[in-house]
Scaffold this active site. Structure first.
Site, short mmCIF file in Angstrom:
data_model
loop_
_atom_site.label_atom_id
_atom_site.label_comp_id
_atom_site.label_asym_id
_atom_site.label_seq_id
_atom_site.Cartn_x
_atom_site.Cartn_y
_atom_site.Cartn_z
N ASP A 43 42.39 36.80 33.49
CA ASP A 43 42.50 36.89 34.95
C ASP A 43 41.99 35.61 35.59
O ASP A 43 40.80 35.31 35.56
CB ASP A 43 41.66 38.08 35.46
CG ASP A 43 41.79 38.24 36.98
OD1 ASP A 43 42.70 38.99 37.40
OD2 ASP A 43 41.02 37.62 37.73
N TYR A 48 40.70 29.49 41.85
CA TYR A 48 39.60 29.23 40.92
C TYR A 48 39.62 27.79 40.39
O TYR A 48 38.64 27.33 39.80
CB TYR A 48 39.61 30.19 39.72
CG TYR A 48 39.48 31.66 40.06
CD1 TYR A 48 39.15 32.09 41.34
CD2 TYR A 48 39.70 32.64 39.08
CE1 TYR A 48 39.05 33.44 41.65
CE2 TYR A 48 39.58 33.99 39.38
CZ TYR A 48 39.27 34.38 40.67
OH TYR A 48 39.17 35.73 40.96
N LYS A 73 46.66 34.52 40.86
CA LYS A 73 46.68 35.06 42.23
C LYS A 73 47.15 34.01 43.23
O LYS A 73 46.81 32.82 43.11
CB LYS A 73 45.29 35.56 42.64
CG LYS A 73 44.64 36.47 41.60
CD LYS A 73 43.34 37.07 42.06
CE LYS A 73 42.61 37.72 40.89
NZ LYS A 73 41.82 36.78 40.07
N HIS A 107 45.91 37.41 46.70
CA HIS A 107 44.45 37.36 46.52
C HIS A 107 43.68 37.98 47.68
O HIS A 107 42.62 38.57 47.49
CB HIS A 107 44.03 35.89 46.35
CG HIS A 107 42.75 35.69 45.62
ND1 HIS A 107 42.51 34.58 44.85
CD2 HIS A 107 41.63 36.43 45.54
CE1 HIS A 107 41.29 34.67 44.32
NE2 HIS A 107 40.74 35.77 44.73
#
Ligand code: NAP
Length: 283
Positions: A43, A48, A73, A107
């Protein structure tokens, strides 16, 4: 590994590996270690900043693509979101070095949500994302999205841990065919989770750690979990939760830890909404 079947028939491991807050330079090693420990669900997210490193670890693992379940996401997009979402999806795929995703999540419930969702529906229909879903949607937003679109999200990834359990919301999502996935399953250690006396006592009764009790509790509730760790010994500990079972009494006692409130941020709080709705990624 146990699997859950999503509302479109896609099978998803009930336990995976999350990479939020792992610096990009450490992510390839962490994901390689996680794959070696047996994790098959990964994930990540555009936000990120470590999709490329996840992709490198996937390639060097030699694990067949079909055995992996990769989630990333979409960050908040401006209108026209159909175009921007497709572009953002392409960027994520390129960074990951993949030709399709197993799960693509919106997200945040902000930005041009309906444009974003229509673009995601198209990606789903084209098979570029085997399943599509959302994250951080509270019931008001989720039910409106379901009511006004063709495809119901397969997953809603939300803050879920012993201090914010989401049992009623899980039941509501289940009625609509939406699978709950926990983020922050350990509450990132907040509220002294790892030394909580109740969880420690239950762990001692099974010869298991608090982390294992928490993950077993999530799995036993049918909640998909994606614990994060940069340490191989903890990765091994966290995936070793399929050989014991919590009793009904233990599940009931863990239920008493619920505060009903977020330990991170409430997506109805005007300051949180303003902060997230206006944030844009650099790339
Ligand atoms: P988390 O999994 O609740 O907690 C991670 C923390 O627990 C780290 O500090 C880790 O330290 C520690 N830890 C891990 N295993 C442990 C063990 N066995 N014993 C003791 N400590 C342990 O936090 P999270 O990373 O926020 O959430 C998990 C995943 O959910 C993320 O990685 C991300 O993929 C996803 N997520 C999604 C959203 C969203 O908005 N959709 C938001 C947050 C997170 P070490 O690394 O040092 O082991």
């Amino acid at each position: 590994m146990q699997y859950v079947t999503l509302n479109n028939g896609v099978e998803m491991p009930i336990l995976g590996f999350g990479v939020y807050q792992i610096p990009a330079e450490d992510t390839e090693r962490a994901v390689s270690d996680a794959l070696a420990a047996g994790y098959r669900l990964l994930d990540t997210a555009a936000a990120y900043g470590n999709e490329e490193a996840v992709g490198r670890a996937i390639r060097s693992s030699g694990i067949p693509r079909a055995d992996l379940f990769v989630t990333t996401k979409l960050w908040v997009q401006d209108a026209p979101a159909e175009d921007n979402t497709r572009r953002a999806f392409g960027t994520s795929l390129d960074k990951l070095g993949l030709d399709h995703l197993d799960l693509y999540l919106m997200h945040q419930p902000f930005g041009d949500v309906y444009g974003q969702w229509r673009a995601m529906e198209a990606l789903g229909r084209e098979g570029l994302a085997r399943a599509i879903g959302v994250a951080n949607f509270y019931p008001d937003r989720l039910l409106d999205l379901i009511a006004n679109n063709e495809i119901t999200p397969a997953v809603n990834q939300i803050e879920t841990h012993p201090f914010f359990q989401r049992a009623d919301y899980q039941a509501l999502m289940s009625e609509h065919g939406v699978r709950i996935q926990s983020w922050g399953g350990f509450a990132e250690g907040r509220n002294d989770l790892f030394t909580d006396p109740l969880l420690t006592g239950i762990g001692q009764a099974h010869g298991k750690s608090v982390a294992q009790v928490v993950l077993r509790w999530l799995v036993q509730r049918g909640v998909v979990a994606i614990p994060k760790s940069v340490r191989p010994e903890r990765m091994a500990e966290n995936i070793d939760v399929f050989g014991f079972e919590l009793t009904d009494d233990q599940m009931t006692r863990i239920a008493t830890l619920d505060t009903g409130d977020s330990l991170f941020f409430d997506h109805h709080d005007p300051e949180v909404v303003t902060w997230l709705a206006k944030r844009r990624l650099d790339a």
